[in-house]
Design a protein around this motif. Sequence first.
Motif, mmCIF file in Angstrom:
data_model
loop_
_atom_site.group_PDB
_atom_site.id
_atom_site.type_symbol
_atom_site.label_atom_id
_atom_site.label_comp_id
_atom_site.label_asym_id
_atom_site.label_seq_id
_atom_site.Cartn_x
_atom_site.Cartn_y
_atom_site.Cartn_z
ATOM 1 N N VAL A 272 -5.440 4.097 4.169
ATOM 2 C CA VAL A 272 -5.137 2.408 3.719
ATOM 3 C C VAL A 272 -6.266 1.686 4.290
ATOM 4 O O VAL A 272 -6.768 0.781 3.655
ATOM 5 C CB VAL A 272 -3.785 2.093 4.449
ATOM 6 C CG1 VAL A 272 -3.619 0.669 4.210
ATOM 7 C CG2 VAL A 272 -2.630 2.784 3.901
ATOM 8 N N ASP A 273 -6.965 2.010 5.356
ATOM 9 C CA ASP A 273 -7.899 1.250 5.962
ATOM 10 C C ASP A 273 -9.208 1.423 4.939
ATOM 11 O O ASP A 273 -9.911 0.310 4.781
ATOM 12 C CB ASP A 273 -8.376 1.969 7.354
ATOM 13 C CG ASP A 273 -9.510 1.040 7.972
ATOM 14 O OD1 ASP A 273 -9.240 -0.165 8.383
ATOM 15 O OD2 ASP A 273 -10.433 1.771 8.300
ATOM 16 N N ALA A 274 -9.420 2.601 4.289
ATOM 17 C CA ALA A 274 -10.469 2.548 3.519
ATOM 18 C C ALA A 274 -10.258 1.818 2.167
ATOM 19 O O ALA A 274 -11.155 0.941 1.707
ATOM 20 C CB ALA A 274 -10.614 3.892 3.034
ATOM 21 N N LEU A 275 -9.209 1.571 1.791
ATOM 22 C CA LEU A 275 -8.694 0.759 0.721
ATOM 23 C C LEU A 275 -9.052 -0.688 1.154
ATOM 24 O O LEU A 275 -9.171 -1.481 0.197
ATOM 25 C CB LEU A 275 -7.339 0.976 0.170
ATOM 26 C CG LEU A 275 -6.957 2.373 -0.449
ATOM 27 C CD1 LEU A 275 -5.287 2.599 -0.536
ATOM 28 C CD2 LEU A 275 -7.478 2.722 -1.604
ATOM 29 N N HIS B 238 0.913 -1.186 -0.091
ATOM 30 C CA HIS B 238 0.115 -0.100 0.116
ATOM 31 C C HIS B 238 0.974 1.348 -0.032
ATOM 32 O O HIS B 238 0.446 2.066 -0.874
ATOM 33 C CB HIS B 238 -0.983 -0.014 1.100
ATOM 34 C CG HIS B 238 -2.242 -1.028 1.182
ATOM 35 N ND1 HIS B 238 -3.034 -0.635 0.226
ATOM 36 C CD2 HIS B 238 -2.558 -1.840 1.745
ATOM 37 C CE1 HIS B 238 -4.152 -1.392 0.211
ATOM 38 N NE2 HIS B 238 -3.777 -2.128 1.390
ATOM 39 N N TYR B 239 2.011 1.347 0.766
ATOM 40 C CA TYR B 239 2.787 2.485 0.995
ATOM 41 C C TYR B 239 3.463 2.664 -0.425
ATOM 42 O O TYR B 239 3.363 3.927 -0.685
ATOM 43 C CB TYR B 239 3.771 2.234 2.026
ATOM 44 C CG TYR B 239 4.745 3.490 2.346
ATOM 45 C CD1 TYR B 239 4.553 4.482 3.127
ATOM 46 C CD2 TYR B 239 5.802 3.310 1.496
ATOM 47 C CE1 TYR B 239 5.097 5.320 3.421
ATOM 48 C CE2 TYR B 239 6.830 4.291 2.060
ATOM 49 C CZ TYR B 239 6.325 5.499 2.825
ATOM 50 O OH TYR B 239 7.146 6.553 3.287
ATOM 51 N N ASP B 240 3.883 1.624 -1.001
ATOM 52 C CA ASP B 240 4.553 1.893 -2.437
ATOM 53 C C ASP B 240 3.703 2.189 -3.422
ATOM 54 O O ASP B 240 3.998 3.163 -4.428
ATOM 55 C CB ASP B 240 5.442 0.604 -2.727
ATOM 56 C CG ASP B 240 6.387 0.175 -1.977
ATOM 57 O OD1 ASP B 240 7.019 1.095 -1.061
ATOM 58 O OD2 ASP B 240 6.855 -0.990 -1.969
ATOM 59 N N ALA B 241 2.564 2.109 -3.344
ATOM 60 C CA ALA B 241 1.339 2.399 -4.374
ATOM 61 C C ALA B 241 0.626 3.788 -4.155
ATOM 62 O O ALA B 241 0.274 4.315 -5.149
ATOM 63 C CB ALA B 241 0.340 1.422 -4.391
ATOM 64 N N LEU B 242 0.849 4.428 -2.965
ATOM 65 C CA LEU B 242 0.039 5.585 -2.737
ATOM 66 C C LEU B 242 0.922 6.783 -3.220
ATOM 67 O O LEU B 242 2.337 6.554 -3.156
ATOM 68 C CB LEU B 242 0.254 5.909 -1.461
ATOM 69 C CG LEU B 242 -1.040 5.122 -0.436
ATOM 70 C CD1 LEU B 242 -0.840 5.314 1.071
ATOM 71 C CD2 LEU B 242 -2.444 5.660 -1.044
ATOM 72 N N GLU C 279 2.037 12.697 -1.979
ATOM 73 C CA GLU C 279 1.248 13.685 -1.438
ATOM 74 C C GLU C 279 0.192 13.145 -0.457
ATOM 75 O O GLU C 279 -0.172 13.738 0.333
ATOM 76 C CB GLU C 279 0.600 14.658 -2.231
ATOM 77 C CG GLU C 279 -0.653 13.986 -3.411
ATOM 78 C CD GLU C 279 0.206 13.512 -4.539
ATOM 79 O OE1 GLU C 279 -0.419 13.115 -5.423
ATOM 80 O OE2 GLU C 279 1.427 13.386 -4.611
ATOM 81 N N LEU C 280 -0.107 11.973 -0.621
ATOM 82 C CA LEU C 280 -1.120 11.472 0.291
ATOM 83 C C LEU C 280 -0.410 10.700 1.582
ATOM 84 O O LEU C 280 -0.980 10.267 2.472
ATOM 85 C CB LEU C 280 -1.875 10.321 -0.282
ATOM 86 C CG LEU C 280 -2.792 10.756 -1.523
ATOM 87 C CD1 LEU C 280 -3.551 9.518 -2.040
ATOM 88 C CD2 LEU C 280 -3.633 11.760 -1.046
ATOM 89 N N ILE C 281 1.116 10.693 1.507
ATOM 90 C CA ILE C 281 1.578 10.057 2.855
ATOM 91 C C ILE C 281 2.045 11.146 3.717
ATOM 92 O O ILE C 281 2.981 12.157 3.631
ATOM 93 C CB ILE C 281 3.024 9.126 2.193
ATOM 94 C CG1 ILE C 281 2.522 7.991 1.233
ATOM 95 C CG2 ILE C 281 3.702 8.655 3.275
ATOM 96 C CD1 ILE C 281 3.712 7.128 0.779
ATOM 97 N N VAL C 282 1.289 11.189 4.638
ATOM 98 C CA VAL C 282 1.372 12.389 5.689
ATOM 99 C C VAL C 282 2.112 11.741 7.038
ATOM 100 O O VAL C 282 1.757 10.882 7.658
ATOM 101 C CB VAL C 282 0.162 12.898 6.088
ATOM 102 C CG1 VAL C 282 0.275 14.113 7.212
ATOM 103 C CG2 VAL C 282 -0.670 13.458 4.764
ATOM 104 N N GLY C 283 3.427 12.351 7.217
ATOM 105 C CA GLY C 283 4.190 11.932 8.512
ATOM 106 C C GLY C 283 5.127 10.851 8.115
ATOM 107 O O GLY C 283 4.954 10.352 6.970
ATOM 108 N N PRO C 284 5.886 10.419 9.002
ATOM 109 C CA PRO C 284 6.775 9.316 8.953
ATOM 110 C C PRO C 284 6.066 7.919 9.103
ATOM 111 O O PRO C 284 6.364 7.045 10.146
ATOM 112 C CB PRO C 284 7.578 9.442 10.010
ATOM 113 C CG PRO C 284 7.008 10.176 11.326
ATOM 114 C CD PRO C 284 5.777 11.166 10.639
ATOM 115 N N VAL C 285 5.034 7.790 8.351
ATOM 116 C CA VAL C 285 4.221 6.309 8.356
ATOM 117 C C VAL C 285 5.101 5.299 8.139
ATOM 118 O O VAL C 285 4.929 4.479 9.102
ATOM 119 C CB VAL C 285 3.167 6.423 7.434
ATOM 120 C CG1 VAL C 285 2.459 5.197 7.222
ATOM 121 C CG2 VAL C 285 2.317 7.730 7.389
#
Length: 328
Positions: free
Chosen positions: A294-297, A122-126, A129-135
Motif C-alpha cells: 500500500v505504501d508503494a501504491l 486500498h484494502y477493498d481494491a487489493l 491473495e495480496l492481503i497477508v495477515g489480519p491487516v
Amino acid sequence: MTSTSTDTLAPGAHRAQPSSNAKTSNRSPAAPAPSAGEVVLAALHKQTKALRRAEHRVRDNDPKAVTQMRVTSRQLRSTLRGFSRILDPRATRPLVAELAWLGRQLGEENDTHATIEELRRHYDALPEELIVGPVADDARRELDQLVAQGAHTTQAALDSPRYAALRQALDRLLADPPFTERATRPAAQELPKSVAKALRKLDRRLADGQALPAGPQRDEALHEARKADKQLRHVTEIAAPAVGKPARRLARQAKKLQDLLGDYQDAVVARPLLHQLSAAAAANGRPVSTYYLVDALEQVRTDRVLQKLPHRLSSLHDKGAWLPSAAG
C-alpha cells in the motif's frame, strides 16, 4: 472590530446613480449593484453561521461535523486573507491566526478519519491473495486509538477560553468590519483584482514546490500550494455572482487542481501512518508485506500527480485569462 486603517469606510457608500435620461416606468427601480464590501461581508456572515452549526453537531459527537467545521474555519480564513484589499489585514491578522489554531485542533481527528477511508479503499481494491495477515483488524485497532485521541483534542479546544474568545472576535468583526476604501467600489470591478492576486500567490507556491527535489520540503511546499489554490477557488466563488461565467469557469478549474493536489497530500499524510502500522504489526509478530504494498501504491499516486500538474495548471490559466494583470 475597529480598523486601524485611516481609510476605512462603510461598504454601502457607493451606489450607482440612475441615468438622467432614463425612461420612467411603473416598475420598481433595479437594485443597485452591490459593493465589494457588501459581497465580502455577506460571505462572512454565511460562513460564521455555518461554523456555529457545525460546532453544535461536533458537540453532539457527529464525526462528519468535524470535517465540516474545519472546512468552514478554512473558508473564513480564506475570506479574511484573500480579500485583504477589502478588509484591512492589520485588523484581521489576529483573527486569521486564531482560525488557523482552530483548524489545527480539528485537523488531528479529521486527518485520521480521512486516512481510515483511504486505507479502506486500498484494502477493498487489493486482490485477496495480496492481503497477508489480519491487516484490517490491526489497522482498525490502531486507528481507533488515534480517533479517540483526536476527539479529545477537538472537545478540549471547543471548551477552551481561547475558542470562546475566537467566537467573540468573529461577532465583533461582523458588527464592525474593518473595510478599506476599496470596499465601496462596485463588486464586479474590484473583486477580480483579489482573484488575480490569489492566482499569483498560487503560481508562486507551485513554482516553489516544483523546484524542490523529492522529500519533506517539496511535500510541504505543495501542501502550501494546495492551500493557496483553495483560497483562489474560495475568493473566486464569492466573486462569481458579481462577475458571472468567467469566474465560475475559473472556480471549476481551481477545484480540479485542488482535487489533484489533494491526492498528493492524502498520500503524504497516509504514508507515515502506514509506517506506524507496519511497525506495530512487526512488533506483534504480524506480516507487514501488505503495508509495504500500500505504501508503494501511495508513492505511485504522488508521481502521477506530478505528471498531471503542468496540464492542470495550464487549464487553470486559460480560464483566468480575463483577470486584470493575471500574467503578473
